[in-house]
Motif scaffolding. Structure first.
Motif, mmCIF file in Angstrom:
data_model
loop_
_atom_site.group_PDB
_atom_site.id
_atom_site.type_symbol
_atom_site.label_atom_id
_atom_site.label_comp_id
_atom_site.label_asym_id
_atom_site.label_seq_id
_atom_site.Cartn_x
_atom_site.Cartn_y
_atom_site.Cartn_z
ATOM 1 N N UNK A 68 0.820 -1.223 0.000
ATOM 2 C CA UNK A 68 0.000 0.000 0.000
ATOM 3 C C UNK A 68 0.851 1.269 0.000
ATOM 4 N N UNK A 69 0.199 2.409 -0.225
ATOM 5 C CA UNK A 69 0.883 3.695 -0.175
ATOM 6 C C UNK A 69 1.605 3.861 1.159
ATOM 7 N N UNK A 70 2.811 4.416 1.080
ATOM 8 C CA UNK A 70 3.660 4.682 2.243
ATOM 9 C C UNK A 70 4.123 3.418 2.952
ATOM 10 N N UNK A 71 3.983 2.259 2.294
ATOM 11 C CA UNK A 71 4.647 1.044 2.768
ATOM 12 C C UNK A 71 5.914 0.850 1.937
ATOM 13 N N UNK A 72 6.407 -0.370 1.826
ATOM 14 C CA UNK A 72 7.650 -0.579 1.096
ATOM 15 C C UNK A 72 8.865 -0.350 1.972
ATOM 16 N N UNK A 73 9.880 0.325 1.439
ATOM 17 C CA UNK A 73 11.185 0.430 2.104
ATOM 18 C C UNK A 73 11.169 1.531 3.152
ATOM 19 N N UNK A 74 11.285 1.109 4.404
ATOM 20 C CA UNK A 74 11.354 2.035 5.541
ATOM 21 C C UNK A 74 12.768 2.055 6.124
ATOM 22 N N UNK A 75 13.208 3.245 6.477
ATOM 23 C CA UNK A 75 14.344 3.490 7.373
ATOM 24 C C UNK A 75 15.550 2.580 7.163
ATOM 25 N N UNK A 76 16.246 2.707 6.027
ATOM 26 C CA UNK A 76 17.459 1.913 5.835
ATOM 27 C C UNK A 76 18.571 2.369 6.776
ATOM 28 N N UNK A 104 12.464 -7.647 7.507
ATOM 29 C CA UNK A 104 13.783 -6.998 7.567
ATOM 30 C C UNK A 104 14.844 -7.841 6.869
ATOM 31 N N UNK A 105 15.735 -7.135 6.151
ATOM 32 C CA UNK A 105 16.755 -7.794 5.330
ATOM 33 C C UNK A 105 18.094 -7.067 5.457
ATOM 34 N N UNK A 106 19.151 -7.799 5.078
ATOM 35 C CA UNK A 106 20.507 -7.237 5.035
ATOM 36 C C UNK A 106 21.116 -7.561 3.673
ATOM 37 N N UNK A 127 10.140 -2.760 12.733
ATOM 38 C CA UNK A 127 10.771 -2.076 11.603
ATOM 39 C C UNK A 127 11.922 -1.199 12.099
ATOM 40 N N UNK A 128 12.461 -0.366 11.189
ATOM 41 C CA UNK A 128 13.592 0.522 11.486
ATOM 42 C C UNK A 128 14.822 -0.239 11.978
ATOM 43 N N UNK A 129 15.272 -1.267 11.271
ATOM 44 C CA UNK A 129 16.437 -2.027 11.734
ATOM 45 C C UNK A 129 17.745 -1.289 11.479
ATOM 46 N N UNK A 130 18.733 -1.591 12.315
ATOM 47 C CA UNK A 130 20.091 -1.101 12.083
ATOM 48 C C UNK A 130 21.073 -2.195 12.454
ATOM 49 N N UNK A 131 22.311 -2.019 12.002
ATOM 50 C CA UNK A 131 23.363 -2.995 12.258
ATOM 51 C C UNK A 131 24.543 -2.273 12.883
ATOM 52 N N UNK A 132 24.974 -2.754 14.050
ATOM 53 C CA UNK A 132 26.094 -2.152 14.779
ATOM 54 C C UNK A 132 27.276 -3.104 14.766
ATOM 55 N N UNK A 133 28.451 -2.599 14.367
ATOM 56 C CA UNK A 133 29.677 -3.381 14.324
ATOM 57 C C UNK A 133 30.508 -3.036 15.553
ATOM 58 N N UNK A 134 30.558 -3.925 16.521
ATOM 59 C CA UNK A 134 31.296 -3.656 17.758
ATOM 60 C C UNK A 134 32.790 -3.808 17.516
ATOM 61 N N UNK A 135 33.582 -3.228 18.416
ATOM 62 C CA UNK A 135 35.034 -3.257 18.219
ATOM 63 C C UNK A 135 35.639 -4.627 18.511
ATOM 64 N N UNK A 136 34.859 -5.571 19.029
ATOM 65 C CA UNK A 136 35.350 -6.938 19.210
ATOM 66 C C UNK A 136 35.021 -7.833 18.016
#
Length: 536
Positions: A68-76, A104-106, A127-136
């Motif tokens: 629907x309208x305003x669906x699809x790809x959210x918050x990359x 959600x996909x990567x 929704x609104x996924x993110x990926x964090x790369x830790x220093x370990x």
């Protein structure tokens, strides 16, 4: 440093995720139902930005037919782990009502231009996924979570789970690390690490006029997280007359010389109804770290219209006329709706843009509508179309478009007896039924020959024009209220419409015969209008 005027990405460019790799900055923004998915802009100086790629280009990565309208790809979320780029995104299949179907996909790539991988599916819990790369070396997946049983609000906090890139899946326990503040609707999480602290930036208050950026920290990645002493480090919710409204959903970046900037979405409302025709745009604010290891927005929390950044914006480029031709394919400024099979709706093999008429304007599945963002409050648009309409179910022309419920369409079509005519269709009063209105009588035109179609927008006033071959443009139809092409009139309740106004060309064939329409060129000409209060 020089001052620039916000926004840095004008027009529909919401939910920015910013990244610096060496001397290069990149911003990824949401594209919702427009294909290809995710816009990525590049800059060297935080002032001048160029659209360089849309990475989700094929069916294996994204198929939004039926969204629907305003669906699809959210918050990359765009990140880099020192070796490759990572992009996390959501494809939302349903958003209205108690349930949200959000997958959600990567994907990843060695270079920003790609090629980008096929996606790895992660989860559908929010929704609104993110990926964090830790220093370990470990990677952590973060997203808001959704609970359809909660009343009155359905947002259930921020979830954390480890991502195993070798296995290509999420592993280990899921931890709800943050419930947000009393502003509620916590979403848009990003994790950072600095001086032994894990920092969590979130968005709250919905994406309308109560939006805000909230900040929290913990010594442990899985919490507990302590909220910033000021609670919201950026918001316009208590400043109704600020130039930048709806400020929220941000991300942080450091410059090579150690300065910190916050990019965030914002809106510039016009008219007494406070309508954001240009949608949610990307702005930038300078920030700084205090001795207490908390971040603060310089001159905040209300966002500044004018901000110091390393570069000076090229104003001439911003105001330049864009005349698009199709000898080298479809220009990057253009997108289409939903389908990953563009060969079924368009071709540029002849040096013109040929659209194959498909489903009706407003279809959520397959329609031939190709458009670019409106990035100025006032502009002119023009095209020439060659289309042999056969009856009232075949049409092609020029459209100012927001969604299935909000558009204006000047089309070459025909009467049931086959006589060609020009007809204006709009959906100004179509919500929630989706019914068209026809504000002017059709204008009969010859059955052969090209037709020039144009429109002007001056603030909230939209006027269509047409010309037959060898003639001058003349107005057709009444002056329309262009301000309905806005989030506030998008056919949903508050916090429900998320895109922005587009202008472009379309072809529709309700007979199912895919009748072709050829467009010679498309012109977008920005206009400086003194009535445009917040024009950059």
């Amino acid at each position: 440093m020089p001052l620039i005027t916000n926004p840095i990405l004008p027009g529909f460019n919401p939910d920015p995720s910013i990244l610096r790799v060496g001397e290069d900055y990149y911003i990824a923004t949401s594209t919702f139902e427009w294909f290809p998915g995710v816009q990525i802009h590049h800059s060297k100086d935080l002032a001048n930005w160029e659209l360089v790629t849309r990475p989700l280009t094929r069916k294996a990565q994204l198929d939004m037919r039926g969204d629907p309208d305003s669906c699809g790809v959210w918050a990359p979320c765009l990140t880099h782990d020192g070796e490759k780029f990572w992009l996390v995104y959501t494809d939302v299949k349903r958003k209205d009502g108690s349930f949200k179907d959000a997958h959600n996909y990567i994907v990843w790539a060695d270079k920003i231009e790609g090629p980008w991988s096929d996606p790895v599916y992660t989860n559908s819990s929010g929704f609104d996924p993110s990926l964090f790369h830790d220093d370990d070396g470990r990677k952590w997946f973060v997203n808001m979570t959704w609970d359809h049983r909660r009343r009155p609000l359905l947002f259930a906090g921020i979830a954390l789970q480890e991502f195993d890139p070798k296995a290509g899946k999420l592993v280990g326990p899921i931890t709800n690390i943050y419930q947000g503040t009393d502003l509620e609707l916590v979403e848009g999480p990003h994790l950072y690490k600095r001086n032994g602290w894990y920092y969590l930036l979130t968005a709250e208050g919905g994406t309308a006029y109560d939006h805000a950026v909230t900040f929290a920290r913990s010594r442990n990645i899985d919490g507990p997280y302590e909220t910033h002493p000021d609670k919201h480090i950026l918001t316009s919710k208590d400043a109704p007359f600020a130039a930048l409204q709806r400020a929220g959903h941000g991300d942080l970046v450091d410059t090579p010389d150690g300065k910190t900037y916050l990019v965030h979405l914002s809106g510039r409302p016009t008219t007494q109804e406070r309508r954001c025709v240009l949608g949610r745009e990307t702005s930038i604010q300078e920030a700084y770290w205090g001795e207490d290891d908390w971040i603060h927005v310089k001159h905040g929390p209300v966002p500044s219209l004018h901000v110091e950044v390393p570069g000076t914006r090229d104003e001439a480029k911003y105001w330049a006329e864009q005349r698009y031709t199709f000898d080298n394919g479809l220009p990057i400024d253009f997108q289409w709706l939903r389908t990953p099979e563009p060969e079924r709706i368009l071709s540029t093999e002849t040096g013109k843009l040929r659209l194959f008429g498909r489903e009706s304007i407003g279809s959520w599945f397959e329609q031939a509508l190709v458009a670019r963002r409106q990035t100025h409050f006032s502009y002119d648009a023009e095209t020439v179309v060659d289309f042999k309409a056969t009856d009232e179910r075949t049409m092609a022309g020029l459209t100012a478009y927001y969604s299935r419920y909000n558009f204006f369409y000047l089309a070459v079509t025909a009467h049931s007896d086959g006589q060609r005519e020009l007809l204006i269709m709009n959906s100004e009063v179509s919500w929630p039924d989706g019914k068209l209105s026809f504000p002017a009588d059709p204008v009969q035109i010859p059955n052969e020959g090209k037709v020039k179609l144009a429109l002007t927008i001056r603030g909230r006033k939209l006027q269509f024009f047409y010309a037959l071959e060898g003639q001058d443009l003349q107005p057709i139809g009444p002056v329309f209220d262009a301000s309905i092409l806005s989030d506030e009139c998008g056919g949903h309740q508050a916090h429900g419409s998320f895109t922005g106004a587009f202008v472009g060309v379309a072809a529709h064939d309700l007979n199912g015969t895919a009748s072709p329409a050829d467009f010679d060129y498309f012109t977008y000409r920005p206009v400086k209008d003194p009535t445009d209060r917040y024009e950059v």
